[in-house]
Design a protein around this motif. Structure first.
Motif, mmCIF file in Angstrom:
data_model
loop_
_atom_site.group_PDB
_atom_site.id
_atom_site.type_symbol
_atom_site.label_atom_id
_atom_site.label_comp_id
_atom_site.label_asym_id
_atom_site.label_seq_id
_atom_site.Cartn_x
_atom_site.Cartn_y
_atom_site.Cartn_z
ATOM 1 N N ASN A 104 -2.240 5.231 10.442
ATOM 2 C CA ASN A 104 -2.444 4.970 9.008
ATOM 3 C C ASN A 104 -1.279 4.148 8.457
ATOM 4 O OD1 ASN A 104 -0.577 7.078 9.157
ATOM 5 N ND2 ASN A 104 -1.298 8.063 7.276
ATOM 6 N N ASP A 105 -0.937 3.091 9.202
ATOM 7 C CA ASP A 105 0.197 2.234 8.844
ATOM 8 C C ASP A 105 0.027 1.526 7.513
ATOM 9 O OD1 ASP A 105 1.591 2.886 11.089
ATOM 10 O OD2 ASP A 105 1.715 0.862 11.896
ATOM 11 N N TRP A 106 -1.211 1.386 7.042
ATOM 12 C CA TRP A 106 -1.434 0.667 5.792
ATOM 13 C C TRP A 106 -1.377 1.588 4.573
ATOM 14 C CZ3 TRP A 106 -6.128 -2.772 7.592
ATOM 15 C CH2 TRP A 106 -5.658 -3.713 8.503
ATOM 16 N N SER A 107 -1.060 2.854 4.793
ATOM 17 C CA SER A 107 -0.807 3.763 3.675
ATOM 18 C C SER A 107 0.681 3.716 3.332
ATOM 19 C CB SER A 107 -1.197 5.188 4.054
ATOM 20 O OG SER A 107 -0.305 5.711 5.024
ATOM 21 N N THR A 108 1.032 4.292 2.199
ATOM 22 C CA THR A 108 2.439 4.284 1.781
ATOM 23 C C THR A 108 3.307 5.032 2.784
ATOM 24 O OG1 THR A 108 1.795 4.173 -0.542
ATOM 25 C CG2 THR A 108 4.033 4.907 -0.061
ATOM 26 N N ASP A 109 2.893 6.242 3.169
ATOM 27 C CA ASP A 109 3.677 7.029 4.124
ATOM 28 C C ASP A 109 3.686 6.378 5.494
ATOM 29 O OD1 ASP A 109 4.273 8.867 2.174
ATOM 30 O OD2 ASP A 109 2.757 10.328 2.809
ATOM 31 N N GLY A 110 2.543 5.829 5.889
ATOM 32 C CA GLY A 110 2.461 5.185 7.193
ATOM 33 C C GLY A 110 3.339 3.956 7.279
ATOM 34 N N ASN A 111 3.356 3.165 6.225
ATOM 35 C CA ASN A 111 4.201 1.974 6.216
ATOM 36 C C ASN A 111 5.680 2.350 6.240
ATOM 37 O OD1 ASN A 111 4.453 -0.987 5.969
ATOM 38 N ND2 ASN A 111 5.420 -0.481 4.013
ATOM 39 N N ARG A 112 6.030 3.432 5.537
ATOM 40 C CA ARG A 112 7.415 3.904 5.565
ATOM 41 C C ARG A 112 7.829 4.279 6.996
ATOM 42 N NH1 ARG A 112 6.817 7.887 2.393
ATOM 43 N NH2 ARG A 112 7.220 6.704 0.475
ATOM 44 N N LYS A 113 6.947 4.979 7.692
ATOM 45 C CA LYS A 113 7.247 5.365 9.076
ATOM 46 C C LYS A 113 7.328 4.132 9.975
ATOM 47 C CE LYS A 113 5.858 8.447 12.827
ATOM 48 N NZ LYS A 113 6.068 7.433 13.870
ATOM 49 N N ARG A 114 6.462 3.149 9.738
ATOM 50 C CA ARG A 114 6.506 1.913 10.528
ATOM 51 C C ARG A 114 7.861 1.240 10.396
ATOM 52 N NH1 ARG A 114 6.344 -3.339 9.554
ATOM 53 N NH2 ARG A 114 5.949 -3.083 7.316
ATOM 54 N N LEU A 115 8.376 1.180 9.171
ATOM 55 C CA LEU A 115 9.680 0.559 8.946
ATOM 56 C C LEU A 115 10.787 1.366 9.612
ATOM 57 C CD1 LEU A 115 9.227 -0.448 5.193
ATOM 58 C CD2 LEU A 115 9.199 -1.964 7.188
ATOM 59 N N GLU A 116 10.687 2.684 9.558
ATOM 60 C CA GLU A 116 11.676 3.530 10.225
ATOM 61 C C GLU A 116 11.636 3.318 11.736
ATOM 62 O OE1 GLU A 116 10.603 7.428 9.016
ATOM 63 O OE2 GLU A 116 11.496 7.258 7.003
#
Length: 328
Positions: free
Chosen positions: A23-35
């Motif tokens: 779920n990379d396109w969600s807010t939490d998912g994108n945050r984890k992707r950046l991390e």
């Protein structure tokens, strides 16, 4: 039993899930992707097998993946990272029930004899659970890498498909496709059953050609009213070509809200909705004639495993009578 008996019941809609299972396109998912320091569009596949098996055991009809040969940051799309054909073979052994579909393999980039053999291998090893979705390809950078003329894609698409169909035949005549061959040249294994061909979009072909040559048409996500018009377009082509009814398949990008009672809010290619209103939303597509819906969870604010579990518990019971579960 034909694989479409699980996917397709006239007048009804079945449900599938589309890779990548993140779920990379969600807010939490994108945050984890950046991390994780992952480029946009390169998914987290650390839990891919457990999620695929959860979907397989949950009663969904199909699991769909795409073919993306190289990652192009201009598109920001790495699909499911794993190469499509080997990964299908892996999933054939790791799952038991679900149909395994490609949406879609870029046919002009494929060596047709190699693809014919690989697809028949997966069909044999999966107990005929393969749905072979084929597409034209739309990423210009890939074609010169394969030494293929981008402008000739539609012609190459038809030529490659003709070769594949011939290779699958018992006592095939491959000499008619390669004049340098001697008689008796065959590609093995042969499919145990006919492999359903699913054309994604128009793939550079007319709708009438698709109606004659494919067993289903996979369309890009559209609003309900537009989907209705597109399905009429499909049905008219089937009628004009004297074809029996064939499935109309589509997809949605679903943001499953953490608020279970959230009503539907449209977004590009889908929208946000709570689990208690998801059935209503999906039924609106069934009512306009969609026969199978592939759900993409990349935008879901509900984590993927939890979203799958909620859909299985709340939504699938409203659709499970549309197809045979855990049986081929």
């Amino acid at each position: 039993m034909n694989p479409f008996d699980k996917l397709y019941k006239p007048g009804k809609m079945t449900l599938g899930i589309e890779f990548p299972l993140d779920n990379d396109w969600s807010t939490d998912g994108n945050r984890k992707r950046l991390e994780d320091n992952r480029p946009f569009g390169v998914p987290d596949i650390s839990n891919h097998l457990a999620l695929a098996q959860q979907i397989d055991e949950g009663g969904f009809a199909a699991l769909w993946m795409r073919d993306v040969p190289v990652y192009d940051p201009n598109f920001g799309d790495g699909a499911q990272l794993f190469d499509t054909l080997p990964y299908l073979g892996y999933l054939a052994a790791a799952t038991k029930n679900i149909l395994l579909g490609t949406a879609a393999i870029v046919l002009p980039l494929q060596q047709p004899i190699k693809l014919a053999k690989a697809a028949a291998t997966i069909e044999n090893l999966s107990d005929s659970r393969l749905l072979l979705g084929l597409g034209l390809g739309d990423r210009p950078i890939e074609f010169p890498m394969y030494n293929i003329d981008y402008k000739k894609r539609p012609e190459i698409f038809r030529k490659n498909l003709d070769i594949i169909k011939e290779a699958w035949k018992t006592n095939s005549d491959l000499k008619s496709k390669y004049d340098f061959l001697t008689s008796g040249i065959e590609v093995y294994p042969k499919p145990k059953k006919d492999i359903p061909l699913v054309i994604a979009g128009h793939s550079g072909q007319s709708i009438n050609w698709i109606a004659k040559n494919a067993q289903a048409w996979f369309n890009y996500p559209r609003p309900v009213a537009e989907t209705l018009e597109n399905r009429k377009y499909w049905c008219n082509a089937l009628y004009d070509e004297d074809q029996a009814a064939k499935p109309y398949i589509s997809a949605i990008h679903l943001n499953l809200s953490k608020n279970d009672n959230a009503t539907f809010e449209p977004q590009r290619f889908g929208g946000t909705v709570g689990i208690n209103h998801l059935t209503e939303y999906l039924k609106s597509y069934e009512n306009v004639g969609v026969n199978h819906m592939a759900i993409n969870l990349r935008k879901s604010e509900t984590p993927v495993s939890e979203a799958i579990a909620k859909i299985e518990e709340v939504v699938l019971p409203q659709f499970l009578n549309n197809y045979i579960v855990n049986e081929l």
